[in-house]
Structures are given as structure tokens and as C-alpha cells.
Design a protein around this motif. Structure first.
Motif, PDB file in Angstrom:
ATOM      1  N   PHE A  59       0.869  -1.166   0.000  1.00 42.98           N
ATOM      2  CA  PHE A  59       0.000   0.000   0.000  1.00 42.98           C
ATOM      3  C   PHE A  59       0.909   1.219   0.000  1.00 42.98           C
ATOM      4  O   PHE A  59       1.703   1.425   0.925  1.00 42.98           O
ATOM      5  CB  PHE A  59      -0.879   0.005   1.252  1.00 42.98           C
ATOM      6  N   ILE A  60       0.812   2.016  -1.046  1.00 36.19           N
ATOM      7  CA  ILE A  60       1.658   3.203  -1.172  1.00 36.19           C
ATOM      8  C   ILE A  60       0.768   4.394  -1.480  1.00 36.19           C
ATOM      9  O   ILE A  60       0.095   4.425  -2.508  1.00 36.19           O
ATOM     10  CB  ILE A  60       2.718   3.020  -2.285  1.00 36.19           C
ATOM     11  N   SER A  61       0.734   5.371  -0.581  1.00 34.81           N
ATOM     12  CA  SER A  61      -0.143   6.523  -0.754  1.00 34.81           C
ATOM     13  C   SER A  61       0.632   7.823  -0.590  1.00 34.81           C
ATOM     14  O   SER A  61       1.308   8.021   0.413  1.00 34.81           O
ATOM     15  CB  SER A  61      -1.285   6.480   0.260  1.00 34.81           C
ATOM     16  N   VAL A  62       0.496   8.697  -1.577  1.00 31.17           N
ATOM     17  CA  VAL A  62       1.105  10.023  -1.489  1.00 31.17           C
ATOM     18  C   VAL A  62       0.122  11.040  -0.935  1.00 31.17           C
ATOM     19  O   VAL A  62       0.435  12.228  -0.836  1.00 31.17           O
ATOM     20  CB  VAL A  62       1.620  10.491  -2.873  1.00 31.17           C
ATOM     21  N   SER A  63      -1.066  10.573  -0.578  1.00 34.56           N
ATOM     22  CA  SER A  63      -2.082  11.440   0.005  1.00 34.56           C
ATOM     23  C   SER A  63      -2.776  10.690   1.138  1.00 34.56           C
ATOM     24  O   SER A  63      -3.864  10.162   0.976  1.00 34.56           O
ATOM     25  CB  SER A  63      -3.113  11.857  -1.055  1.00 34.56           C
ATOM     26  N   PRO A  64      -2.122  10.592   2.300  1.00 35.65           N
ATOM     27  CA  PRO A  64      -2.676   9.810   3.407  1.00 35.65           C
ATOM     28  C   PRO A  64      -4.067  10.272   3.825  1.00 35.65           C
ATOM     29  O   PRO A  64      -4.405  11.458   3.745  1.00 35.65           O
ATOM     30  CB  PRO A  64      -1.670  10.026   4.534  1.00 35.65           C
ATOM     31  N   ALA A  65      -4.867   9.330   4.291  1.00 41.23           N
ATOM     32  CA  ALA A  65      -6.232   9.634   4.710  1.00 41.23           C
ATOM     33  C   ALA A  65      -6.229  10.461   5.987  1.00 41.23           C
ATOM     34  O   ALA A  65      -5.378  10.285   6.861  1.00 41.23           O
ATOM     35  CB  ALA A  65      -7.006   8.334   4.937  1.00 41.23           C
ATOM     36  N   ASP A  66      -7.197  11.364   6.087  1.00 49.00           N
ATOM     37  CA  ASP A  66      -7.402  12.123   7.310  1.00 49.00           C
ATOM     38  C   ASP A  66      -8.263  11.278   8.244  1.00 49.00           C
ATOM     39  O   ASP A  66      -9.471  11.153   8.044  1.00 49.00           O
ATOM     40  CB  ASP A  66      -8.081  13.455   7.002  1.00 49.00           C
ATOM     41  N   LYS A  67      -7.648  10.701   9.251  1.00 49.07           N
ATOM     42  CA  LYS A  67      -8.352   9.811  10.166  1.00 49.07           C
ATOM     43  C   LYS A  67      -8.833  10.518  11.436  1.00 49.07           C
ATOM     44  O   LYS A  67      -9.296   9.862  12.367  1.00 49.07           O
ATOM     45  CB  LYS A  67      -7.451   8.636  10.553  1.00 49.07           C
ATOM     46  N   GLN A  68      -8.688  11.823  11.468  1.00 53.18           N
ATOM     47  CA  GLN A  68      -9.071  12.576  12.657  1.00 53.18           C
ATOM     48  C   GLN A  68      -8.358  12.032  13.894  1.00 53.18           C
ATOM     49  O   GLN A  68      -8.940  11.920  14.981  1.00 53.18           O
ATOM     50  CB  GLN A  68     -10.598  12.508  12.846  1.00 53.18           C
TER      51      GLN A  68
END
Length: 399
Positions: A59-68
Motif C-alpha cells: 500500500f503506497i499513498s502520497v495522500s494519506p487519509a485524514d483519520k481525525q
């Protein structure tokens, strides 16, 4: 409805992880990183971690999720960093390891200028599974001491006072000569001078009842060789970390476990964790915590922000400055935190580091306001400490 045994359910849900897709390139804000369903934090996470199947695809993400979860997120490239360079490095980490003993990276996260801008998981890495932490647990213990100072439970001058002065249950008449000269600061610099041979230490461990509570420190200081005067030799050992945790436990109303939970981790929205108890009954201080990769990044950002978290001063700036400054005993070690300089592209960059055997690292580069987190399950330290700076620092240097 047919009932499924909890153990069978756990094993079945793990197999679903094979459906994780390769997320390469810019991700939507709700892109989901791989997780372990139905995780019970009361389980023995170290043993479970070893049984996690490798992700079939990274899993490679350049826009991490906002998990609060207290982290501000951003976009690699737009918010800084050479996207192509970081993605290339991430893809190399995802490739099969050339040596089964090293290269077993489970996660890489990068924070820049206060934002999490890159998040990736490989092999055993899971977004919701707290990764076991070896010696980097020492670094968290040092932060807990700093939090106690910020709250007035300890004072900065207490760092240079004899540690046994805080431990009122000790029988000072039975301690070896020089035991009353060991300060809290010296213990956190691994220079207590406590010396127990392996044979003697193993014998003492056979009577765990005597090691409960402050009996742990009583045993160390009663059976050690006499404590020499300063300067003492640096020795990386568990007794020194235990002294720090015992002092914290004595100073904190409710004890060390509750203090760490509520006043350090809780203040940073760190709730998905596990911290094993030592033989003393206190939280382990040399190794034994399990922390999420995203929460490890919070510690790095806390230090880069000089002890502030979301505008609140959690740890005194003066304490962190001392904790991350080398002592006269070891030019690369402060209070359970490492310091090291790296030369990249003809320029030298200063770094602050939390390190754990197997490959748990928090690497901070104050000059660039950059923090990188790595978790791994190598047989040793691996080569990340040397290779990562060479690969990511150029991506954040302004050209």
C-alpha cells in the motif's frame, strides 16, 4: 446464524488482506490502508505480529487519509518533496528482500512541515496494528519523564539529583557503595555504573517476587559491583531504563502506567497501543511497547515542534534540548535518544533518532522539519539508518 469461533474468525479475516490493491500515485482522501479486522489489543501482539501474512501487494499513498487522529495530512509533491524520488524508493522497499535477515520493512511514513504526506505498508505492516517496539521504548520513557516535568511532578533540577532519593521503599543500608550518586540524568544516559554479570543477573531473575515494585531497583543496586565515580563508561542496559521508569512511577499520582496512558499518549490521541508490564509490575522501559506507525510519527513531530502538540506545551523545550544533546559519556546519545549527522550531496544534516532492534525508527531532521518513521522485522538493525537519509533527504532539499 452459524457462529464462528473467534480464533477461526481471526484467521479467516487475515486471508482477506490478499484483496488489498496496489495504491500507486495520488489517492483519494478516503483511501484505506490495510488493516487487521477484529483486532484485540489485549492479545499478545508480538506473537500475533509474527503470524501476520505478508501483504501480497504494498500500500503506497502520497495522500494519506485524514483519520481525525491528531495528524494533519497533506499531499507529497504539492506540500513538499520530490514525489517521483520517494515513490521510487517506496517501490524498492516493496520488492522482495535480497537478504531474509534484512530489508524486511513493514511501513514507511514521512512527515514534512507538520503534515503527514506519505504513508506506506509492506509485508506485516497494517495501519491499525501497533508494531512491536524494542529499544525505541526507551525513547518513549524519556518523553514520559519530560511530561512529568512539564506538569510539575518533577523539576529540571531533579535530573541531577540521586535517583534513589525518589524511591522511598529502598533499604539504603543494603545498597552498594556509590549507589546514592547515580542521578536520573546519568541513568537516562546509560551511565549508571550498575554492573551485574550475566550469571548473577540470571540467578536473581529466578526469584521474581523480590523484583516486584521497587524491589527491582533494590536488587540491582544491592548486587551490583560498587558504583564508580563519574565519568563512568557508557553501557546500554536495562537497569538504567528501569531507574527512569521507577522514578516516574514514584512521582506520578496513580503510577506510571496511568500517567503514560492519560498524560502522554492520551494527550496525543494515541489510544491504539499496547505496553507490556515488566517483572516489577511497572510498564517495561527497555523494550515492550507496541505503537502504530502514525502514532510514532506524532512523537517525531512533537520533538521537532519543541515539545508542543496542537498548541499545548506537553514537554518542556529545555528538557527536550537536553534529552537530544549528546552527553560527555557518548557523543551520539542523549536521554534514551540517539543523535547522528549525515552527509548527503556534500552537505551535513543533523538528525535525532529513536531506534529499536529489528528496525523501528523515528528519524528527525530539524533543519528540514522532516520526520520519517520506519517499522521492520529484521534479524538485526538492517541498513535503513544509513540508506534512508541518502534516499529521502535529497527529495526535500530546496534546489
Amino acid at each position: 446464524m452459524m457462529k464462528i469461533h473467534p480464533t477461526l474468525y481471526f484467521l479467516l479475516t487475515l486471508t482477506l488482506l490478499s484483496s488489498v490493491t496496489w495504491l500507486h500515485g495520488e489517492q483519494p482522501s478516503n483511501g484505506l490502508a490495510p488493516e487487521v479486522p477484529g483486532l484485540n489489543l489485549k492479545d499478545k501482539l508480538y506473537q500475533l505480529e509474527a503470524k501476520l501474512p505478508d501483504l501480497e501487494k504494498a500500500f503506497i499513498s502520497v495522500s494519506p487519509a485524514d483519520k481525525q487522529d491528531g495528524l494533519v495530512v497533506g499531499l507529497l509533491g504539492k506540500d513538499g518533496g520530490d514525489r517521483a524520488a520517494i515513490e521510487a524508493y517506496a517501490n524498492e522497499l516493496a520488492a522482495p528482500a535480497k537478504d531474509e535477515k534484512v530489508g524486511q520493512v513493514d511501513s514507511l511514513l514521512i512527515g514534512y512541515r507538520g503534515k503527514l504526506i506519505f504513508e506506506s505498508y509492506y509485508r506485516r505492516g497494517r495501519a491499525n496494528f501497533p508494531h512491536y517496539q524494542m529499544s525505541i521504548t526507551k525513547s518513549y520513557t524519556a518523553l514520559a519523564i519530560g511530561r512529568a516535568i512539564q506538569m510539575g511532578l518533577l523539576k529540571m533540577e531533579d535530573l541531577d539529583k540521586p535517583a534513589i532519593g525518589f524511591l522511598k521503599e529502598l533499604d539504603a543500608t543494603k545498597l552498594v557503595a556509590g549507589a546514592d550518586t547515580i542521578t536520573l540524568a546519568q541513568a537516562m544516559q546509560m551511565s549508571s555504573g550498575i554492573r551485574l554479570g550475566d550469571k548473577r543477573a540470571n540467578e536473581l531473575m529466578k526469584d521474581p517476587a523480590k523484583l516486584k515494585g521497587q524491589g527491582e531497583i533494590q536488587t540491582y543496586l544491592q548486587h551490583s559491583a560498587p558504583i564508580p565515580p563519574m565519568p563512568r563508561e557508557f553501557k546500554y542496559q536495562e537497569p538504567d531504563t528501569a531507574i527512569a521508569m521507577q522514578v516516574l512511577h514514584a512521582a506520578a499520582p496513580g503510577g506510571a502506567e496511568e500517567f503514560i496512558k492519560n498524560e502522554l499518549l492520551g494527550r496525543m490521541s494515541i489510544t491504539q497501543y499496547h505496553w507490556e508490564p515488566a517483572i516489577s509490575g511497572l510498564p517495561k522501559s527497555a523494550a515492550g511497547s507496541s505503537i502504530l506507525s502514525r502514532d510514532m510519527l506524532k512523537f517525531g513531530q512533537l520533538i521537532l515542534n519543541k515539545g508542543k502538540w496542537q498548541g499545548q506545551q506537553l514537554i518542556p523545550e529545555a528538557y527536550l534540548a537536553r534529552a537530544t544533546t549528546p552527553s560527555q559519556i557518548n557523543e551520539r546519545y542523549g536521554f534514551f535518544w540517539w543523535v547522528e549527522d549525515f552527509t548527503v550531496g556534500g552537505k551535513t544534516y543533523h538528525s535525532l533518532q529513536g531506534r529499536g532492534a529489528g528496525g523501528q525508527f523515528i528519524l528527525m531532521f530539524p533543519e528540514l522539519d522532516l520526520v520519517a518513521v520506519v517499522t521492520s522485522h529484521n534479524k538485526g538493525m538492517g541498513d535503513t539508518l544509513q540508506t534512508l537519509p541518502q534516499r529521502i533527504l535529497p527529495a526535500f532539499v530546496q534546489k
